[in-house]
Design a protein around this motif. Structure first.
Motif, PDB file in Angstrom:
ATOM      1  N   PHE A 402      50.753 -32.443  79.054  1.00 30.05           N
ATOM      2  CA  PHE A 402      51.799 -31.828  78.233  1.00 30.05           C
ATOM      3  C   PHE A 402      51.244 -31.411  76.876  1.00 30.05           C
ATOM      4  CE2 PHE A 402      55.149 -33.338  81.098  1.00 30.05           C
ATOM      5  CZ  PHE A 402      56.115 -32.353  80.927  1.00 30.05           C
ATOM      6  N   LEU A 403      50.462 -32.283  76.253  1.00 28.43           N
ATOM      7  CA  LEU A 403      49.928 -32.007  74.918  1.00 28.43           C
ATOM      8  C   LEU A 403      49.006 -30.793  74.932  1.00 28.43           C
ATOM      9  CD1 LEU A 403      49.022 -35.678  73.883  1.00 28.43           C
ATOM     10  CD2 LEU A 403      51.212 -34.492  73.660  1.00 28.43           C
ATOM     11  N   ILE A 404      48.146 -30.733  75.925  1.00 28.18           N
ATOM     12  CA  ILE A 404      47.189 -29.626  76.014  1.00 28.18           C
ATOM     13  C   ILE A 404      47.897 -28.304  76.283  1.00 28.18           C
ATOM     14  CG2 ILE A 404      45.321 -28.679  77.448  1.00 28.18           C
ATOM     15  CD1 ILE A 404      44.417 -31.666  77.759  1.00 28.18           C
ATOM     16  N   GLU A 405      48.833 -28.317  77.227  1.00 28.13           N
ATOM     17  CA  GLU A 405      49.527 -27.073  77.557  1.00 28.13           C
ATOM     18  C   GLU A 405      50.397 -26.597  76.402  1.00 28.13           C
ATOM     19  OE1 GLU A 405      48.987 -25.047  80.107  1.00 28.13           O
ATOM     20  OE2 GLU A 405      47.374 -26.478  80.536  1.00 28.13           O
ATOM     21  N   TYR A 406      50.990 -27.520  75.668  1.00 29.42           N
ATOM     22  CA  TYR A 406      51.773 -27.131  74.481  1.00 29.42           C
ATOM     23  C   TYR A 406      50.847 -26.538  73.423  1.00 29.42           C
ATOM     24  CZ  TYR A 406      54.780 -27.467  70.355  1.00 29.42           C
ATOM     25  OH  TYR A 406      55.513 -27.180  69.221  1.00 29.42           O
ATOM     26  N   MET A 407      49.685 -27.157  73.234  1.00 35.19           N
ATOM     27  CA  MET A 407      48.725 -26.650  72.254  1.00 35.19           C
ATOM     28  C   MET A 407      48.290 -25.222  72.605  1.00 35.19           C
ATOM     29  SD  MET A 407      45.097 -28.385  71.134  1.00 35.19           S
ATOM     30  CE  MET A 407      44.372 -28.176  72.760  1.00 35.19           C
ATOM     31  N   LYS A 408      47.943 -24.999  73.874  1.00 33.36           N
ATOM     32  CA  LYS A 408      47.534 -23.653  74.294  1.00 33.36           C
ATOM     33  C   LYS A 408      48.701 -22.673  74.206  1.00 33.36           C
ATOM     34  CE  LYS A 408      45.591 -24.744  78.326  1.00 33.36           C
ATOM     35  NZ  LYS A 408      44.727 -24.753  79.526  1.00 33.36           N
ATOM     36  N   PHE A 409      49.889 -23.150  74.537  1.00 35.28           N
ATOM     37  CA  PHE A 409      51.101 -22.321  74.510  1.00 35.28           C
ATOM     38  C   PHE A 409      51.386 -21.821  73.099  1.00 35.28           C
ATOM     39  CE2 PHE A 409      55.710 -21.953  73.986  1.00 35.28           C
ATOM     40  CZ  PHE A 409      56.104 -21.232  75.100  1.00 35.28           C
ATOM     41  N   ILE A 410      51.342 -22.721  72.117  1.00 34.14           N
ATOM     42  CA  ILE A 410      51.633 -22.337  70.735  1.00 34.14           C
ATOM     43  C   ILE A 410      50.581 -21.381  70.197  1.00 34.14           C
ATOM     44  CG2 ILE A 410      51.698 -23.206  68.359  1.00 34.14           C
ATOM     45  CD1 ILE A 410      54.293 -23.666  69.839  1.00 34.14           C
ATOM     46  N   THR A 411      49.304 -21.711  70.397  1.00 32.11           N
ATOM     47  CA  THR A 411      48.234 -20.852  69.876  1.00 32.11           C
ATOM     48  C   THR A 411      48.283 -19.461  70.505  1.00 32.11           C
ATOM     49  OG1 THR A 411      46.782 -22.744  69.439  1.00 32.11           O
ATOM     50  CG2 THR A 411      45.732 -20.594  69.666  1.00 32.11           C
ATOM     51  N   LYS A 412      48.462 -19.417  71.816  1.00 25.53           N
ATOM     52  CA  LYS A 412      48.482 -18.120  72.498  1.00 25.53           C
ATOM     53  C   LYS A 412      49.652 -17.262  72.022  1.00 25.53           C
ATOM     54  CE  LYS A 412      47.202 -17.969  76.736  1.00 25.53           C
ATOM     55  NZ  LYS A 412      47.116 -18.142  78.213  1.00 25.53           N
ATOM     56  N   ASN A 413      50.835 -17.876  71.865  1.00 25.79           N
ATOM     57  CA  ASN A 413      52.016 -17.094  71.515  1.00 25.79           C
ATOM     58  C   ASN A 413      52.069 -16.719  70.044  1.00 25.79           C
ATOM     59  OD1 ASN A 413      53.380 -16.790  74.040  1.00 25.79           O
ATOM     60  ND2 ASN A 413      53.864 -18.959  73.989  1.00 25.79           N
ATOM     61  N   LEU A 414      51.745 -17.659  69.147  1.00 29.75           N
ATOM     62  CA  LEU A 414      51.832 -17.348  67.716  1.00 29.75           C
ATOM     63  C   LEU A 414      50.649 -16.518  67.233  1.00 29.75           C
ATOM     64  CD1 LEU A 414      53.194 -20.615  66.047  1.00 29.75           C
ATOM     65  CD2 LEU A 414      54.439 -18.619  66.857  1.00 29.75           C
ATOM     66  N   LYS A 415      49.481 -16.754  67.784  1.00 31.74           N
ATOM     67  CA  LYS A 415      48.302 -16.041  67.292  1.00 31.74           C
ATOM     68  C   LYS A 415      48.078 -14.707  67.994  1.00 31.74           C
ATOM     69  CE  LYS A 415      43.397 -16.607  66.245  1.00 31.74           C
ATOM     70  NZ  LYS A 415      42.215 -17.490  66.275  1.00 31.74           N
ATOM     71  N   TYR A 416      48.454 -14.623  69.266  1.00 31.24           N
ATOM     72  CA  TYR A 416      48.123 -13.427  70.039  1.00 31.24           C
ATOM     73  C   TYR A 416      49.351 -12.668  70.551  1.00 31.24           C
ATOM     74  CZ  TYR A 416      43.533 -15.668  69.989  1.00 31.24           C
ATOM     75  OH  TYR A 416      42.369 -16.249  69.583  1.00 31.24           O
ATOM     76  N   ARG A 417      50.133 -13.296  71.394  1.00 29.21           N
ATOM     77  CA  ARG A 417      51.180 -12.567  72.116  1.00 29.21           C
ATOM     78  C   ARG A 417      52.295 -12.068  71.191  1.00 29.21           C
ATOM     79  NH1 ARG A 417      52.311 -16.023  76.346  1.00 29.21           N
ATOM     80  NH2 ARG A 417      50.958 -14.879  77.793  1.00 29.21           N
ATOM     81  N   PHE A 418      52.818 -12.942  70.325  1.00 28.00           N
ATOM     82  CA  PHE A 418      53.975 -12.571  69.495  1.00 28.00           C
ATOM     83  C   PHE A 418      53.639 -12.609  68.011  1.00 28.00           C
ATOM     84  CE2 PHE A 418      56.071 -14.702  73.265  1.00 28.00           C
ATOM     85  CZ  PHE A 418      56.354 -13.501  73.908  1.00 28.00           C
ATOM     86  N   ASN A 419      52.399 -12.325  67.677  1.00 27.21           N
ATOM     87  CA  ASN A 419      51.978 -12.355  66.286  1.00 27.21           C
ATOM     88  C   ASN A 419      52.794 -11.395  65.418  1.00 27.21           C
ATOM     89  OD1 ASN A 419      49.951 -10.853  64.187  1.00 27.21           O
ATOM     90  ND2 ASN A 419      49.618 -13.074  64.231  1.00 27.21           N
ATOM     91  N   ASP A 420      53.241 -10.274  66.004  1.00 28.49           N
ATOM     92  CA  ASP A 420      53.992  -9.278  65.239  1.00 28.49           C
ATOM     93  C   ASP A 420      55.398  -9.744  64.880  1.00 28.49           C
ATOM     94  OD1 ASP A 420      54.724  -9.247  67.922  1.00 28.49           O
ATOM     95  OD2 ASP A 420      55.310  -7.130  67.868  1.00 28.49           O
ATOM     96  N   LYS A 421      55.865 -10.843  65.465  1.00 24.67           N
ATOM     97  CA  LYS A 421      57.200 -11.361  65.165  1.00 24.67           C
ATOM     98  C   LYS A 421      57.198 -12.331  63.982  1.00 24.67           C
ATOM     99  CE  LYS A 421      58.845 -10.940  69.939  1.00 24.67           C
ATOM    100  NZ  LYS A 421      59.950 -10.016  69.874  1.00 24.67           N
ATOM    101  N   LEU A 422      56.011 -12.683  63.505  1.00 25.94           N
ATOM    102  CA  LEU A 422      55.932 -13.544  62.330  1.00 25.94           C
ATOM    103  C   LEU A 422      56.136 -12.727  61.066  1.00 25.94           C
ATOM    104  CD1 LEU A 422      52.817 -15.758  63.249  1.00 25.94           C
ATOM    105  CD2 LEU A 422      55.240 -16.317  63.522  1.00 25.94           C
ATOM    106  N   ASN A 423      56.823 -13.319  60.078  1.00 28.17           N
ATOM    107  CA  ASN A 423      57.059 -12.624  58.821  1.00 28.17           C
ATOM    108  C   ASN A 423      55.735 -12.300  58.129  1.00 28.17           C
ATOM    109  OD1 ASN A 423      59.823 -12.831  59.200  1.00 28.17           O
ATOM    110  ND2 ASN A 423      60.025 -14.677  57.923  1.00 28.17           N
ATOM    111  N   ASP A 424      55.705 -11.169  57.411  1.00 24.52           N
ATOM    112  CA  ASP A 424      54.487 -10.780  56.712  1.00 24.52           C
ATOM    113  C   ASP A 424      54.502 -11.237  55.256  1.00 24.52           C
ATOM    114  OD1 ASP A 424      56.431  -9.082  55.837  1.00 24.52           O
ATOM    115  OD2 ASP A 424      55.394  -7.223  56.366  1.00 24.52           O
ATOM    116  N   THR A 425      55.148 -12.375  54.992  1.00 27.36           N
ATOM    117  CA  THR A 425      55.175 -12.930  53.640  1.00 27.36           C
ATOM    118  C   THR A 425      53.866 -13.640  53.338  1.00 27.36           C
ATOM    119  OG1 THR A 425      56.100 -15.050  54.342  1.00 27.36           O
ATOM    120  CG2 THR A 425      57.674 -13.293  53.852  1.00 27.36           C
ATOM    121  N   ARG A 426      53.592 -13.828  52.048  1.00 34.08           N
ATOM    122  CA  ARG A 426      52.381 -14.533  51.641  1.00 34.08           C
ATOM    123  C   ARG A 426      52.384 -15.966  52.167  1.00 34.08           C
ATOM    124  NH1 ARG A 426      48.686 -14.269  47.453  1.00 34.08           N
ATOM    125  NH2 ARG A 426      48.789 -12.030  47.840  1.00 34.08           N
TER     126      ARG A 426
END
Length: 525
Positions: A402-426
């Motif tokens: 569970f820990l490993i898959e959650y870690m890969k899930f978060i990194t893949k989605n926030l850094k790569y797949r849905f990076n454009d959905k993060l606010n562009d604030t400082r």
């Protein structure tokens, strides 16, 4: 294999041992000065390129005379002529005795079935030379690696005068790894952080898969030891190696290796007891720093292996097999594969036998839950609104799936797949860099947001190693019963709030019917 580097090396040498070669057309020929029982004209595999390199190096760098070298010698031991066994390279001493008796392997095949190759190709055929009245000094299993356009030997060199049979050698498994220049003494060079001989960080999935199979065949082979005992010993040793790599300063020798010392005209290897004690110290520091075990009395009684169940000979073998690979800085994402993580999960699958009450959740169920709970959307909302990643706590972590898959899930989605959905604030950009940059440490955010507890000590250790080898930051794993009540509190110096806890009125097994759940104390506020 990067054949261009080998090609350039061959062209630059003063003496052309390889007279003609065309790697594209797979043609090759060697100087007639070398004795050739069977003339080589075609390159039928990468092993021939290894031979072209080592022959050239033996003559140009190590100063052996080409007329003392023989290739493809056949032995008549009762087989049909077409199947007569051959040895790849022999270097003689000028008196027709053998100094180097060399079996070659392609870089990708070097790890495959090493014991079988050493026994059947080297020891068995070398005995034929002895039967012909010839002395044999060193048996050599040889290949090379090309790292950053530098060609590096990888070899096992066995003193045949000391170990006249495979059975004698395998009891100690002492070997050198540096081919001697012009009839000198073979030596074992130590691995030094940032030194000329440092740990390998570039390796393939196939290399580690062969390594895993070798470990399995030797450590589990022959019976006599419970599967889980072998698994526990191996995971403890890997944890000690991770500790060693993590704590060493530049130019320091690594402790997770077998040392040899020059003594007059010989090379003396440290004893198994000396190796055992040094690895124990690494292991105890790892328990304290990486598994949060702080009880000094418990640490003093902790041993990396139980030598009554896992022999010191097996400990030495494991150290020798693992010592050259970096488990901390090893490149972990070639072709989209988690190479080190896959290696260790293979060990878990084959090595740990589930017993009553222990079950591993299938990875597809874990992925289904992560997507079904829409944790990708929750993570984006939490980052944008609170500058935090959602915490994950697994109170029964097992081997860490569970820990490993959650870690890969978060990194893949926030850094790569849905990076454009993060606010562009400082603020979001600064947090993003803190969590995911640089790329080779893109999971470092896990040290603040992922926690796990596991009551089974062996699985708790495995979960920690599994997280590290999947490139975590490094997550907090506690060898504790996750169902027991704990009181959490904060201190000004606390690195994170979940690391600070105290057991509060833990139930007494004389007073509690655990099966019914009766009489459990209330969870503290």
């Amino acid at each position: 294999m990067d054949k261009t580097v080998i090609e350039n090396y061959l062209k630059q040498q003063k003496m052309n041992i390889v007279e003609n070669f065309d790697f594209k057309k797979s043609t090759i020929s060697y100087t007639k000065t070398i004795k050739q029982t069977r003339e080589i004209k075609k390159i039928t595999g990468d092993e021939e390129i290894v031979r072209a390199f080592i022959l050239t190096r033996l003559v140009n760098e190590l100063r052996y005379k080409p007329e003392h070298i023989e290739i493809e010698k056949e032995y008549d031991i009762g087989r049909p002529k077409a199947n007569k066994p051959r040895i790849d390279v022999i270097v003689r001493d000028g008196k027709d005795n053998v100094f180097l008796y060399i079996e070659l392997k392609s870089p990708i095949d070097y790890e495959k079935d090493k014991d079988e190759v050493i026994e059947k190709q080297l020891f068995n055929l070398a005995s034929q030379e002895k039967g012909q009245g010839k002395d044999v000094k060193y048996l050599v299993l040889y290949s090379f690696d090309v790292i950053n356009e530098e060609i590096k030997d990888k070899c096992i060199i066995i003193d045949y005068e000391k170990y006249s049979s495979f059975d004698l050698w395998k009891e100690e498994r002492n070997f050198s790894d540096k081919i001697p220049a012009r009839y000198g003494k073979a030596q074992k060079e130590p691995y030094i952080k940032g030194g000329k001989k440092d740990l390998e960080t570039n390796f393939s999935h196939d290399q580690l898969e062969s390594l895993r199979k070798n470990l399995h065949n030797v450590l589990w082979g022959g019976g006599g030891t419970d599967d889980n005992e072998v698994f526990a010993s191996l995971t403890n040793l890997i944890l000690a190696k991770i500790q060693d790599e993590s704590e060493k300063k530049n130019k320091e020798k690594y402790d997770f290796q077998v040392f040899a010392f020059a003594k007059k005209d010989d090379e003396v290897f440290e004893t198994n007891d000396e190796l055992f004690e040094r690895i124990n110290q690494l292991y105890r520091r790892a328990l304290k720093q990486r598994l949060n075990i702080l009880d000094e009395n418990k640490l003093k009684k902790s041993y990396v292996v139980d030598e009554n169940k896992f022999s010191l000979a097996k400990l030495k073998y494991t150290v020798q097999e693992l010592e050259k690979y970096s488990f901390v800085d090893g490149k972990n994402s070639f072709d989209g594969k988690d190479i080190l993580g896959d290696f260790f999960e293979g060990i878990i699958r084959e090595g740990f036998k589930q017993t009553k009450g222990q079950f591993f959740t299938h990875i597809n169920i874990v992925k289904f839950l992560l997507w079904g709970l829409q944790l990708d959307k929750l993570a984006i909302e939490r980052v944008n609104n609170d500058l935090e990643i959602p915490y994950l706590i697994d109170p029964s972590a097992g081997s860490g799936t569970f820990l490993i898959e959650y870690m890969k899930f978060i990194t893949k989605n926030l850094k790569y797949r849905f990076n454009d959905k993060l606010n562009d604030t400082r603020d979001v950009e600064d947090s993003y860099e803190q969590w995911f940059i640089p790329d080779h440490r893109e999971n470092k955010w896990a040290k603040d947001y992922i926690y796990g507890s596991e009551i089974n000590f062996n699985l708790g250790t495995a979960a920690k190693i599994n997280m590290i080898l999947h490139g975590d930051g490094s997550a907090n794993i506690f060898v504790k019963d996750g169902l027991l009540p704990f009181k959490y509190y904060e201190k000004e110096t606390a690195p994170n709030f979940l690391k600070q806890y105290e057991p509060d009125n833990l139930y007494n097994d004389k007073e509690v019917n655990v099966d019914s759940g009766a009489n459990l104390p209330p969870i503290p506020e």
